[in-house]
Enzyme design. Sequence first.
Site, PDB file in Angstrom:
ATOM      1  N   VAL A  88      20.265   3.258  12.792  1.00 50.38           N
ATOM      2  CA  VAL A  88      20.726   2.352  13.839  1.00 50.38           C
ATOM      3  C   VAL A  88      21.237   3.160  15.026  1.00 50.38           C
ATOM      4  O   VAL A  88      21.392   4.368  14.947  1.00 50.38           O
ATOM      5  CB  VAL A  88      21.873   1.454  13.339  1.00 50.38           C
ATOM      6  CG1 VAL A  88      21.344   0.406  12.398  1.00 50.38           C
ATOM      7  CG2 VAL A  88      22.962   2.279  12.697  1.00 50.38           C
TER       8      VAL A  88
ATOM      9  N   ASN B 187      21.733   3.740  19.495  1.00 53.67           N
ATOM     10  CA  ASN B 187      20.950   3.874  20.715  1.00 53.67           C
ATOM     11  C   ASN B 187      19.946   5.019  20.635  1.00 53.67           C
ATOM     12  O   ASN B 187      18.829   4.915  21.126  1.00 53.67           O
ATOM     13  CB  ASN B 187      21.895   4.107  21.893  1.00 53.67           C
ATOM     14  CG  ASN B 187      22.744   2.866  22.130  1.00 53.67           C
ATOM     15  OD1 ASN B 187      22.256   1.749  22.004  1.00 53.67           O
ATOM     16  ND2 ASN B 187      24.008   3.065  22.443  1.00 53.67           N
TER      17      ASN B 187
ATOM     18  N   GLU C  94      15.277   0.434   6.853  1.00 48.32           N
ATOM     19  CA  GLU C  94      16.220  -0.650   6.567  1.00 48.32           C
ATOM     20  C   GLU C  94      16.186  -1.739   7.620  1.00 48.32           C
ATOM     21  O   GLU C  94      16.269  -2.916   7.352  1.00 48.32           O
ATOM     22  CB  GLU C  94      17.659  -0.108   6.563  1.00 48.32           C
ATOM     23  CG  GLU C  94      17.927   0.877   5.519  1.00 48.32           C
ATOM     24  CD  GLU C  94      18.812   1.975   6.053  1.00 48.32           C
ATOM     25  OE1 GLU C  94      19.986   2.019   5.700  1.00 48.32           O
ATOM     26  OE2 GLU C  94      18.316   2.782   6.851  1.00 48.32           O
TER      27      GLU C  94
ATOM     28  N   ILE D 103      27.474  11.910  14.193  1.00 42.61           N
ATOM     29  CA  ILE D 103      28.619  12.135  15.069  1.00 42.61           C
ATOM     30  C   ILE D 103      28.725  13.623  15.388  1.00 42.61           C
ATOM     31  O   ILE D 103      28.841  14.021  16.535  1.00 42.61           O
ATOM     32  CB  ILE D 103      29.901  11.579  14.416  1.00 42.61           C
ATOM     33  CG1 ILE D 103      29.879  10.055  14.561  1.00 42.61           C
ATOM     34  CG2 ILE D 103      31.161  12.175  15.040  1.00 42.61           C
ATOM     35  CD1 ILE D 103      30.978   9.333  13.846  1.00 42.61           C
TER      36      ILE D 103
ATOM     37  N   ASN E  59      31.249   3.536  11.839  1.00 42.18           N
ATOM     38  CA  ASN E  59      30.526   2.404  11.250  1.00 42.18           C
ATOM     39  C   ASN E  59      30.396   2.519   9.731  1.00 42.18           C
ATOM     40  O   ASN E  59      30.393   1.520   9.037  1.00 42.18           O
ATOM     41  CB  ASN E  59      29.097   2.324  11.810  1.00 42.18           C
ATOM     42  CG  ASN E  59      29.082   2.202  13.308  1.00 42.18           C
ATOM     43  OD1 ASN E  59      29.921   1.517  13.902  1.00 42.18           O
ATOM     44  ND2 ASN E  59      28.142   2.872  13.950  1.00 42.18           N
TER      45      ASN E  59
ATOM     46  N   LYS F 219      31.841  12.089  24.978  1.00 42.58           N
ATOM     47  CA  LYS F 219      33.017  11.873  25.843  1.00 42.58           C
ATOM     48  C   LYS F 219      33.032  12.863  27.031  1.00 42.58           C
ATOM     49  O   LYS F 219      33.926  13.714  27.157  1.00 42.58           O
ATOM     50  CB  LYS F 219      34.320  11.975  25.034  1.00 42.58           C
ATOM     51  CG  LYS F 219      34.387  11.053  23.816  1.00 42.58           C
ATOM     52  CD  LYS F 219      34.380   9.597  24.188  1.00 42.58           C
ATOM     53  CE  LYS F 219      34.202   8.702  22.968  1.00 42.58           C
ATOM     54  NZ  LYS F 219      33.690   7.373  23.270  1.00 42.58           N
TER      55      LYS F 219
HETATM   56  O1  0RQ Z   1      31.018   5.866  21.451  1.00 39.21           O
HETATM   57  O2  0RQ Z   1      30.185   4.044  22.831  1.00 39.21           O
HETATM   58  O3  0RQ Z   1      32.639   4.490  22.616  1.00 39.21           O
HETATM   59  O4  0RQ Z   1      31.168   6.082  23.870  1.00 39.21           O
HETATM   60  O5  0RQ Z   1      29.966   7.360  19.026  1.00 39.21           O
HETATM   61  O6  0RQ Z   1      27.342   7.320  19.883  1.00 39.21           O
HETATM   62  O7  0RQ Z   1      25.753   8.776  21.096  1.00 39.21           O
HETATM   63  O8  0RQ Z   1      25.667   6.249  21.481  1.00 39.21           O
HETATM   64  O9  0RQ Z   1      24.912   7.339  19.327  1.00 39.21           O
HETATM   65  O10 0RQ Z   1      24.544   4.828  18.956  1.00 39.21           O
HETATM   66  O11 0RQ Z   1      23.109   6.653  17.945  1.00 39.21           O
HETATM   67  O12 0RQ Z   1      25.465   6.235  17.130  1.00 39.21           O
HETATM   68  C1  0RQ Z   1      26.525   8.285  14.223  1.00 39.21           C
HETATM   69  C2  0RQ Z   1      27.668   6.335  15.236  1.00 39.21           C
HETATM   70  C3  0RQ Z   1      25.715   7.401  16.394  1.00 39.21           C
HETATM   71  C4  0RQ Z   1      25.323   6.082  14.302  1.00 39.21           C
HETATM   72  C5  0RQ Z   1      26.331   7.028  15.033  1.00 39.21           C
HETATM   73  C6  0RQ Z   1      30.672   8.236  19.905  1.00 39.21           C
HETATM   74  C7  0RQ Z   1      29.982   8.032  21.229  1.00 39.21           C
HETATM   75  C8  0RQ Z   1      29.784   6.532  21.219  1.00 39.21           C
HETATM   76  C9  0RQ Z   1      27.954   6.139  19.501  1.00 39.21           C
HETATM   77  P1  0RQ Z   1      31.273   5.058  22.799  1.00 39.21           P
HETATM   78  P2  0RQ Z   1      25.898   7.392  20.554  1.00 39.21           P
HETATM   79  P3  0RQ Z   1      24.434   6.178  18.363  1.00 39.21           P
HETATM   80  C10 0RQ Z   1      20.523   3.229   8.822  1.00 39.21           C
HETATM   81  C11 0RQ Z   1      21.235   4.492   9.109  1.00 39.21           C
HETATM   82  C12 0RQ Z   1      25.632   6.197  10.473  1.00 39.21           C
HETATM   83  C13 0RQ Z   1      24.843   5.107   9.802  1.00 39.21           C
HETATM   84  C14 0RQ Z   1      23.380   5.356   9.742  1.00 39.21           C
HETATM   85  C15 0RQ Z   1      25.793   5.694  12.900  1.00 39.21           C
HETATM   86  C16 0RQ Z   1      29.449   6.257  19.763  1.00 39.21           C
HETATM   87  O13 0RQ Z   1      24.085   6.714  14.223  1.00 39.21           O
HETATM   88  O14 0RQ Z   1      26.600   4.803  12.724  1.00 39.21           O
HETATM   89  O15 0RQ Z   1      22.861   6.391  10.145  1.00 39.21           O
HETATM   90  N1  0RQ Z   1      25.271   6.397  11.857  1.00 39.21           N
HETATM   91  N2  0RQ Z   1      22.662   4.407   9.201  1.00 39.21           N
HETATM   92  O16 0RQ Z   1      30.779   8.482  22.296  1.00 39.21           O
HETATM   93  C17 0RQ Z   1      33.659  11.328  19.026  1.00 39.21           C
HETATM   94  C18 0RQ Z   1      31.864  12.708  18.432  1.00 39.21           C
HETATM   95  C19 0RQ Z   1      30.985  11.638  18.765  1.00 39.21           C
HETATM   96  C20 0RQ Z   1      31.560  10.443  19.202  1.00 39.21           C
HETATM   97  C21 0RQ Z   1      29.381  10.236  19.139  1.00 39.21           C
HETATM   98  N3  0RQ Z   1      31.411  13.869  18.001  1.00 39.21           N
HETATM   99  N4  0RQ Z   1      33.181  12.505  18.573  1.00 39.21           N
HETATM  100  N5  0RQ Z   1      32.885  10.281  19.333  1.00 39.21           N
HETATM  101  N6  0RQ Z   1      30.516   9.607  19.424  1.00 39.21           N
HETATM  102  N7  0RQ Z   1      29.638  11.491  18.730  1.00 39.21           N
HETATM  103  C22 0RQ Z   1      21.028   1.903   9.323  1.00 39.21           C
HETATM  104  C23 0RQ Z   1      22.033   1.316   8.419  1.00 39.21           C
HETATM  105  O17 0RQ Z   1      22.475   1.989   7.585  1.00 39.21           O
HETATM  106  C24 0RQ Z   1      22.468  -0.033   8.508  1.00 39.21           C
END
Ligand code: 0RQ
Length: 491
Positions: A255, A257, A279, A349, A369, A393
Amino acid sequence: MSAEQAATFVKPGMTVAMSGFTGAGYPKAVPGALAKLIGDEHDAGRDFKINVLTGASTAPELDGVLAKAEGMNLRLPYMSDPELRRRINEGNMEYMDIHLSHVAQHAWFGFYGKIDLAIVEVVGVTAEGDLIPSSSVGNNKTWLEMADKVIIEVNSQQSAAMDGMHDVYYGTALPPHRKPIDLTTVRDRIGQKYLNVDVNKIVAVVETDAPDRLSPFAPVDATSEKIADHLLGFLDYEIRAGRLSEKLLPLQSGVGNIANAVLAGLARGGYKGLTAYTEVIQDGMLQLIKDGTIEFASATSFSLSEAGIAEFNKNVDHYRDRILLRAQEISNHPEIIRRLGCIALNGMIEADIYGNVNSTNVLGSHVMNGIGGSGDFARNGYLSVFMSPSTAKDGKISGIVPFASHVDHTEHDTMILITEQGLADLRGLSPKQRAQMIIDNCAHPDYRPLLQDYFDRARKESYGKHTPHLLGEALSWHERFRTTGDMRPAQ
Ligand code: 0RQ
């Protein structure tokens, strides 16, 4: 009956299992009525909290309202609602983050105790009394089987044309009586179209007419596009090396962006006739199915934007022949993922220099999440790819750190890391070789010299020289961010 009447079947302390997976197919009315009931009880000075189990994330109408009402004692598994996330991170309720393939079997093993009530959204009920599943299957089969009582929500806004797009497998058993699951291609139907339910358990049927949570995606930006390009270049390299055919292997896409942008990028790659064993079907995947890049996709749910839902409804006949929705214990089953040889594409992350990946906890403590299905696919896939921008950030956080502040996927489960800076192919490399490749290819230039300095000193001073670390310094970047608001040291 009304949602208000149905909600009265929920009693304090109950474990309530609900439908819903990534904002699709969750009950729309009873949770809201329940939240109101809980609020009234709290106002009267009475305690009222329940345990809530789902497939994965739901929406403000479920997680949001119950969190706001302080109505949950425990929630599992994956979630993404801001209100719920806030309360979990404030420490006001318990949250268990579980591999999505584990949830149903752990429920059957008795790890979560008795399930008192199931609340499940469906598209309709057949003349025989079977349930036509909605836009997600998730754990519904298990909830309907295990719960003492069942509330059905029949949502007339879900497309009736989804009838026939589901494959619900009833062959799972408990160890030691398990048999191989006979699914050898993404298209295989191994189950039935409908969910069974014991009608004697149904205490309420509630009619609703409301859309799923609509999941808008950020427009594809330059960073995501670069990540997608690195991935495409890599896949091309694998084809030329003879390790993948031009049809690749079944894709799993996480999931978020980045994952959505990567899928959109695949369309540019000129592929045809690919498959997906995944999924979630997001907008990006729908587009690939529409243009023939993907010829068949198996998943457990949709997670579409408003435009995506409109497109699905407009061309539902096209999609019906090309999509199957299964229970999440099957969509995420390790046996099948390994047999099919999935290419696992997930966001992260942060990763550390050895390739340990944190998908869930910012600064090792603030859950975002949850792990979702990323672990099911990363551990068992033919290839496991993790992707992220190299910083977060506004550059104050590095996505590549000396030591991951939380580990969801160990170095053993990470084969490829991609940032907009480049791609690190970690296959066949030792820890020190991996570290150098990750620093060189994935780190942001602001952080690369700092990582190199850490790694060089660790190679000299570390207690052991196999996976060199300076333990007193390993998490100092996270600590610096906490105290100064920037992982970079002051100049
Ligand atoms: O936060 O929107 O407040 O700025 O995390 O980050 O870069 O938009 O990336 O939407 O692809 O999400 C890991 C959360 C990445 C997601 C994660 C902050 C960043 C932003 C989102 P803001 P991006 P994405 C099958 C697979 C686990 C579940 C999974 C996830 C927000 O991919 O939930 O893979 N994965 N399931 O600013 C602090 C850091 C950061 C950070 C990103 N290092 N420190 N904040 N962010 N990196 C589907 C299912 O299982 C259902």
